[in-house]
Design an enzyme around this catalytic site. Sequence first.
Site, PDB file in Angstrom:
ATOM      1  N   ASP A  13       0.715  -1.023  -0.098  1.00 46.87           N
ATOM      2  CA  ASP A  13       0.120   0.093   0.030  1.00 46.87           C
ATOM      3  C   ASP A  13       1.036   1.350  -0.026  1.00 46.87           C
ATOM      4  OD1 ASP A  13      -2.496  -1.635   0.225  1.00 46.87           O
ATOM      5  OD2 ASP A  13      -1.905  -1.897   2.358  1.00 46.87           O
ATOM      6  N   LYS A  16       2.063   2.114  -5.105  1.00 43.79           N
ATOM      7  CA  LYS A  16       2.730   1.710  -6.256  1.00 43.79           C
ATOM      8  C   LYS A  16       2.029   1.858  -7.579  1.00 43.79           C
ATOM      9  CE  LYS A  16       3.177  -2.609  -4.364  1.00 43.79           C
ATOM     10  NZ  LYS A  16       2.807  -2.060  -3.031  1.00 43.79           N
ATOM     11  N   GLY A  40      -4.152  -4.231  -4.683  1.00 48.53           N
ATOM     12  CA  GLY A  40      -5.194  -3.412  -5.229  1.00 48.53           C
ATOM     13  C   GLY A  40      -4.404  -2.304  -5.427  1.00 48.53           C
ATOM     14  N   HIS A  41      -4.121  -2.009  -6.960  1.00 43.37           N
ATOM     15  CA  HIS A  41      -3.259  -0.909  -7.223  1.00 43.37           C
ATOM     16  C   HIS A  41      -4.204   0.175  -7.949  1.00 43.37           C
ATOM     17  CE1 HIS A  41       0.373  -3.739  -7.836  1.00 43.37           C
ATOM     18  NE2 HIS A  41       0.031  -3.467  -6.393  1.00 43.37           N
ATOM     19  N   GLN A 224       2.318  -5.919  -3.099  1.00 45.05           N
ATOM     20  CA  GLN A 224       2.645  -6.106  -1.771  1.00 45.05           C
ATOM     21  C   GLN A 224       3.876  -5.329  -1.462  1.00 45.05           C
ATOM     22  OE1 GLN A 224       1.672  -9.487  -2.899  1.00 45.05           O
ATOM     23  NE2 GLN A 224      -0.526  -8.665  -3.128  1.00 45.05           N
TER      24      GLN A 224
END
Length: 429
Positions: A13, A16, A40-41, A224
């Site tokens: 988080d 990225k 979750g990007h 991650q």
Amino acid sequence: MPAVVLVGAQWGDEGKGKNVDVLSSKARWVVRFQGGNNAGHTLVVGGKKTVLHVLPSGVLREDVRNAIGSGVVVDPAVLGEELDALAAQGCVVGPDRLRIDRSAVAILPLHCALDRARERAKGDAKIGTTGRGIGPAYEDRAARRAVLLADLVDAGRLERKLSAWLDEKGPLLRAHGEEVPPLAELVATCRGHGERLEPFLDDVGARLAEALDAGERVLFEGAQGALLDVAHGTVPYVTSSHTTAGAACIGTGIGPTRIDRVVGVVKAYTTRVGAGPFPTELNDALGEHLRTTGAEFGATTGRPRRCGWLDLFALAYTVRLNGISQILLNKLDVLTGMSEVALCVGYERDGERLRDFPHLAEDLTGVTPIYDWMPGWREDVRAARTLEELPENARAYIDRIASVLGVQIATISVGPGREETIALRGPWP
Ligand code: IMP
């Protein structure tokens, strides 16, 4: 052969998605190499927010090719939904723009059920997984029984593998009170996914080697963060993949000598989602302030993230693990308005300063962070596009990070939009 690996240098988080989106404007390929839809990007383009869980963050750019390497665990249902959602917004990602390795592991609904059942059984000792079946899918690879994407397009092989899987894991699932679907139903669902994915399946390592030979820029997009690495992270409160830069090679099928540079993404403070030790965590109003100002709620699960000061002792460890030479510093704007800011520069235990970062959870619990306190800044930084436009105290904060870690700062992000970035040097060699 310009190949750059981008990794999260904290507990994930770090933001990225935005960095990959910006860097991909100069890339030909963007490649995922580990993890799955636990990621979750978030990308904000023209004020519109898109969250990607499986697809590489280059998909929003029409001239970028995207690849999913063999090290990724792919939930075919989620991948299909993500492709459909993008198509509904007018962004069609076809096989010409997306190659997926045939030997990537398929996440089955059964993996998700097992993930959740195991967490339930652990009670208070749970890891706080995303429940997306990531761990059980990687376990199958290590046990050499995984259903691979290539198996989804071969009815005979698929049935044999699923049947063996059910024989071994069916009783375990039932013991956890989970329903186990009949074999025929599973085969039919998986075949449906296989038909959809077949045009995308490829040998990703071979395609990337060709691209690098042709001098095309390849950006490897880590998911991650390094402190969640299955071996080097805060074990056992980690994910099930290698989240460090070496995985870019193993998870795609190219050799280490092909990588030119590793860049680490760092948030200007620290967050962690899920359980596990977090020495610089702020369990007070300041932590709450960071959570609300930084919108620190999970992009995948919506869970509130734990927030704390920037931990340079942990970062020095992940700089070493990954071979990071440049940092992309994110969310500097969130720190605006604080009278003082702290940087953790070491840990103490029983009055003694620790030499190495103790990454095993048992060793990390109970350390006392040693802080450098610095004056904060109140001026809005979101409009800054050069270092000179930042308040002096913010510049001092950034300089201190660079000097303690011995790295260059490549970009500083001062807001979520693509343009809200101070670009100091290009990570592309
Ligand atoms: P899993 O990856 O779902 O098995 O979860 C293992 C641990 O990694 C949990 O603490 C999760 O919260 C954490 N985790 C997994 N993916 C991410 C991510 O993309 N960002 C931050 N934490 C993550």
